[in-house]
Design an enzyme around this catalytic site. Sequence first.
Site, mmCIF file in Angstrom:
data_model
loop_
_atom_site.group_PDB
_atom_site.id
_atom_site.type_symbol
_atom_site.label_atom_id
_atom_site.label_comp_id
_atom_site.label_asym_id
_atom_site.label_seq_id
_atom_site.Cartn_x
_atom_site.Cartn_y
_atom_site.Cartn_z
ATOM 1 N N HIS A 214 38.224 43.812 -19.073
ATOM 2 C CA HIS A 214 39.359 44.052 -19.946
ATOM 3 C C HIS A 214 40.583 43.523 -19.236
ATOM 4 C CE1 HIS A 214 37.085 46.811 -22.369
ATOM 5 N NE2 HIS A 214 36.811 47.558 -21.337
ATOM 6 N N ASP B 29 35.686 40.983 -26.019
ATOM 7 C CA ASP B 29 37.023 40.396 -25.805
ATOM 8 C C ASP B 29 37.945 40.593 -26.994
ATOM 9 O OD1 ASP B 29 36.027 39.281 -23.377
ATOM 10 O OD2 ASP B 29 35.120 37.681 -24.543
HETATM 11 P P1 GDP Z 1 38.481 43.527 -24.135
HETATM 12 O O1 GDP Z 1 37.359 43.305 -23.216
HETATM 13 O O2 GDP Z 1 38.030 43.837 -25.522
HETATM 14 O O3 GDP Z 1 39.449 44.527 -23.618
HETATM 15 O O4 GDP Z 1 39.265 42.156 -24.275
HETATM 16 P P2 GDP Z 1 39.867 41.180 -23.144
HETATM 17 O O5 GDP Z 1 40.759 41.936 -22.279
HETATM 18 O O6 GDP Z 1 38.817 40.388 -22.531
HETATM 19 O O7 GDP Z 1 40.644 40.132 -24.047
HETATM 20 C C1 GDP Z 1 41.743 40.424 -24.707
HETATM 21 C C2 GDP Z 1 42.846 39.515 -24.223
HETATM 22 O O8 GDP Z 1 43.787 39.438 -25.222
HETATM 23 C C3 GDP Z 1 43.588 40.032 -23.000
HETATM 24 O O9 GDP Z 1 44.086 38.954 -22.273
HETATM 25 C C4 GDP Z 1 44.702 40.870 -23.616
HETATM 26 O O10 GDP Z 1 45.837 40.960 -22.777
HETATM 27 C C5 GDP Z 1 45.010 40.062 -24.818
HETATM 28 N N1 GDP Z 1 45.453 40.790 -25.980
HETATM 29 C C6 GDP Z 1 45.052 42.007 -26.451
HETATM 30 N N2 GDP Z 1 45.632 42.262 -27.640
HETATM 31 C C7 GDP Z 1 46.405 41.175 -27.916
HETATM 32 C C8 GDP Z 1 47.251 40.819 -29.018
HETATM 33 O O11 GDP Z 1 47.376 41.538 -29.982
HETATM 34 N N3 GDP Z 1 47.861 39.606 -28.937
HETATM 35 C C9 GDP Z 1 47.707 38.755 -27.895
HETATM 36 N N4 GDP Z 1 48.345 37.597 -27.908
HETATM 37 N N5 GDP Z 1 46.910 39.045 -26.861
HETATM 38 C C10 GDP Z 1 46.278 40.237 -26.878
#
Ligand code: GDP
Length: 424
Positions: free
Chosen positions: A40, A12
């Site tokens: 994601h 995440d």
């Molecule tokens: P992944 O599995 O590593 O892709 O991560 P996830 O998608 O589960 O979690 C990342 C969450 O953080 C998602 O809701 C993204 O939209 C959000 N996100 C990603 N980068 C950023 C950021 O720089 N700032 C904020 N506020 N949210 C982010």
Amino acid sequence: MVKAVVGANWGDEGKGKIVDMLGEKADIIVRFQGGSNAGHTIKNSYGKFALHILPSGVFYDHTTSIIGNGVALNIPDLIKEINDIVSKGVPMPKILVSDRAQIVMPYHQLFDACEEERLGGKAFGSTKSGIAPFYSDKYSKIGFQVSELFDEEVLVEKVERVCELKNILLQHLYHKAPIDKNELLETLHNYRDMIAPYVADTAVIIREALEADKTVLLEGQLGTLKDTDFGIYPMVTSSSTLAGYGAVGAGIPPYEIKDIIAVCKAYSSAVGAGAFVSEIFGEEADELRKRGGDGGEFGATTGRPRRMGWFDCVASRYGVKMQGATEVALTVIDVLGYLDELPVCVGYEIDGVVTKEFPNTTKLAKAKPVYEVLPGWKEDVSEIREYDKLPENCRKYIEFIEKEIGVKITMVSNGPRREDIIYR
Ligand code: GDP
């Protein structure tokens, strides 16, 4: 050339967003491990999407998305996800599935649930997507490869053999109804028809792409601390989450992976059980959880509230080093603007000795965090696009982390959208 985007923490970290961003200049995007048990979240011009099995490149019409041989392929989940995005206006992406990928069977999910139930309070906190039973069967050589769906004789014989074994466990260990052989065979015929349009020898396709100087992105699921070998075993996932495994799970030569981007979160979050040294609780955690990610830190697949913690330099340095990171993308920095001060875990105290090396699980259980406290910046940084424009204390926080983890932070993500990025 091959670039890998992988997680430095517990998952995440925002890998989806980074892949989505880098996808603009990629020709092929490959998932190489894991299944539809994690997800994601991606926000772009089509809307907000939770992808569980599709690579994050499906929003571009110039990229081919590949489900590699290392993935735990849940066929109904894949088809549902394709239909979901297409129904929301995304053009039908070009998707290929390795003929060597193995299939998550309906009984894998059943066994996952039965085992968690049997373990009761000692359960792993599995998402019950069948991933652990799937990989167990793969390595026990009783898994089903996609290619086998297309050989009726092999299929019938294998269904017979597998049911014999599974039904003993189902009936006598878990006290559940046995699997019906004919029903299972019919399910597999359905799976065959669903997956047929996508099946290919993807290793050859990737090899030819590399020979033609194309760019291939490997997209990792979860992060270092959930790796079967290097994570917090046994509270780990059942496949390797490391960039190195990308070579195996996608079928490419290891030396082709030239750039390894470890995605690292500016604070900590984790799902499932296991030691989490810099974990915070109560109101402090609730506040960060509520403000975190995009709309709160809740699992993209399960909706479970994530466990929260301060930035952990020990775990993150290990996280990026085990990935072999050539660069780091530090994400969600925008979330931290509300804090007066930011505790950062800089060491683990184990039996009275402070270490900066992330220990094995046995020692980890005894680790206590050693904190250093940095001043906050008390400012919304989400609209800033240049590093020098960030508040001084924010830059100090980033540079402190960079020094501790020992790998250059080349990207700072300050929001969920593609354009919320600061290059250094
Ligand atoms: P992944 O599995 O590593 O892709 O991560 P996830 O998608 O589960 O979690 C990342 C969450 O953080 C998602 O809701 C993204 O939209 C959000 N996100 C990603 N980068 C950023 C950021 O720089 N700032 C904020 N506020 N949210 C982010």
